[in-house]
Motif scaffolding. Structure first.
Motif, short mmCIF file in Angstrom:
data_model
loop_
_atom_site.label_atom_id
_atom_site.label_comp_id
_atom_site.label_asym_id
_atom_site.label_seq_id
_atom_site.Cartn_x
_atom_site.Cartn_y
_atom_site.Cartn_z
N TYR A 57 -1.32 2.03 -12.58
CA TYR A 57 -2.49 1.40 -12.33
C TYR A 57 -3.28 1.07 -13.63
O TYR A 57 -3.26 1.92 -14.63
N ARG B 7 -5.77 -6.17 -6.69
CA ARG B 7 -6.87 -6.18 -5.75
C ARG B 7 -8.08 -6.34 -6.79
O ARG B 7 -8.16 -5.86 -7.92
N LYS C 9 -10.13 -6.93 -12.52
CA LYS C 9 -8.91 -6.62 -11.37
C LYS C 9 -8.18 -5.35 -11.38
O LYS C 9 -8.03 -4.76 -12.68
N TYR D 70 1.04 -6.11 -8.12
CA TYR D 70 0.08 -6.10 -6.82
C TYR D 70 -1.32 -6.01 -7.33
O TYR D 70 -1.35 -5.39 -8.50
N CYS E 234 0.86 -1.29 -0.05
CA CYS E 234 0.00 0.00 0.07
C CYS E 234 1.00 1.38 0.09
O CYS E 234 2.10 1.03 0.05
N TYR F 133 -4.86 -3.54 -11.30
CA TYR F 133 -3.23 -3.98 -11.17
C TYR F 133 -2.63 -2.68 -10.83
O TYR F 133 -2.75 -1.61 -11.33
N ARG F 134 -1.61 -3.12 -10.01
CA ARG F 134 -0.66 -2.00 -9.55
C ARG F 134 0.72 -2.41 -9.74
O ARG F 134 1.31 -3.30 -9.09
N TYR G 75 -3.04 -3.82 -1.45
CA TYR G 75 -3.02 -4.59 -2.65
C TYR G 75 -2.31 -5.77 -2.07
O TYR G 75 -1.52 -5.89 -1.41
#
Length: 310
Positions: free
Chosen positions: A95, A125, A101, A123, A75, A103-104, A136
């Motif tokens: 992002y 979420r 989903k 990552y 995070c 994605y990062r 994430y």
């Protein structure tokens, strides 16, 4: 009485100095007697609790695929508090949405204590996530990407590539300013749809279309300066951290000046300061805390299940 105290202090310093010389000679001899495989074993045993391993070919430290960091996700707070732990980097999160989903895909380059390094982290979420902290999870095995990069500081330092969720490299005993580093990145996506979504994320982050190279499902670009994010925060803390990092790098290189490779230098420290080594392992708090909380969570879950059954 004063002369007696001064004499005892002088005697203590002399004994410590003699002990240091004897210990140093023994440690140097010990390192020279070990073969490369034995040295690698010694260094890996030191790095494993922290989630890292040693890359013998490039003489750098890299992350393990089973590192404990995978369980704690990511995070913004991690980046925000990094300078307080002598980690001064340029960070760039990208992002994009794909397959319901978020994605990062984040990139880092800079100074990590006594190392110059770079990272790529993936990552994820769920789209309907209600986590207000912006947390994430690390990408699962099925979500990992084929990615690679080359790190430059005027000259080439090292490169990394692999099918991973977290690709890292750290050159121990080197000091750099994040702004002087350039990361040449190339990422391959499993399909064109995901690749297009990522490119859109790059454009939103401030990258120019003509500086993004696309070949089938692979995307290549340079990360030399951050476009936004929180890289300008805690300027004073970062300045102090970099002063400490420069001093620590100089001390590290001074005490290990008898060797040229990082593997030899780390092995030397392992023998020269064994008590410090065990203290560092003992202070591996993040790993232990995570295990502790995991056990607590399981214990609470079991209690709830028992109550429900009753």
């Amino acid at each position: 009485m004063t002369y007696v105290i001064l004499f005892l202090v002088f005697l203590f310093i002399l004994v410590c100095f003699v002990f240091y010389l004897v210990r140093k000679k023994w440690a140097i001899r010990k390192v020279c007697l070990l073969n490369e495989k034995e040295k690698l074993h010694e260094v890996d045993s030191l790095l494993k609790p922290f989630g890292f391993a040693f890359d013998l070919e490039q003489d750098i430290v890299i992350s393990r695929n089973d590192a404990w960091q995978r369980d704690v996700g990511f995070c913004d707070l991690y980046d925000l508090k990094a300078p307080f732990f002598n980690i001064v980097t340029d960070a760039e999160p990208i992002y994009f949405m794909y397959d319901n989903k978020e994605y990062r895909l984040e990139f880092w380059k800079g100074q990590y204590g006594i190392t110059t390094g770079a990272e790529i982290g993936l990552y994820v979420r769920e789209k309907d996530s209600k986590d207000i902290r912006g947390f994430y999870r690390a990408a699962k095995d099925c979500e990992r990407l084929q990615m690679g990069y080359k790190l430059f500081d005027n000259c080439f330092l090292f490169s990394r590539c692999g099918y991973s969720w977290w690709l890292t490299g750290f050159d121990v005993g080197k000091f750099s300013q994040p702004k002087d580093l350039c990361l040449k990145i190339c990422i391959a996506f499993p399909c064109q749809e995901m690749q297009i979504a990522f490119v859109e994320g790059l454009l939103k982050a401030g990258y120019e279309q003509n500086k993004i190279q696309i070949c089938q499902n692979a995307v290549c670009f340079d990360f030399c300066c951050s476009h936004h994010y929180m890289n300008c925060k805690h300027k004073l803390i970062k300045c102090i951290a970099q002063i400490c990092n420069r001093i620590n790098v100089s001390l590290f290189n001074f005490f290990t000046r008898y060797f040229t490779t990082t593997l030899d230098k780390l092995t030397y420290i392992r023998f020269m300061f064994p008590h410090l080594y065990h203290l560092i392992i003992k202070w591996s708090i993040p790993r232990r805390k995570h295990k502790h909380y995991s056990k607590q969570g399981k214990h609470k879950k079991e209690k709830k299940e028992k109550k429900y059954r009753r």
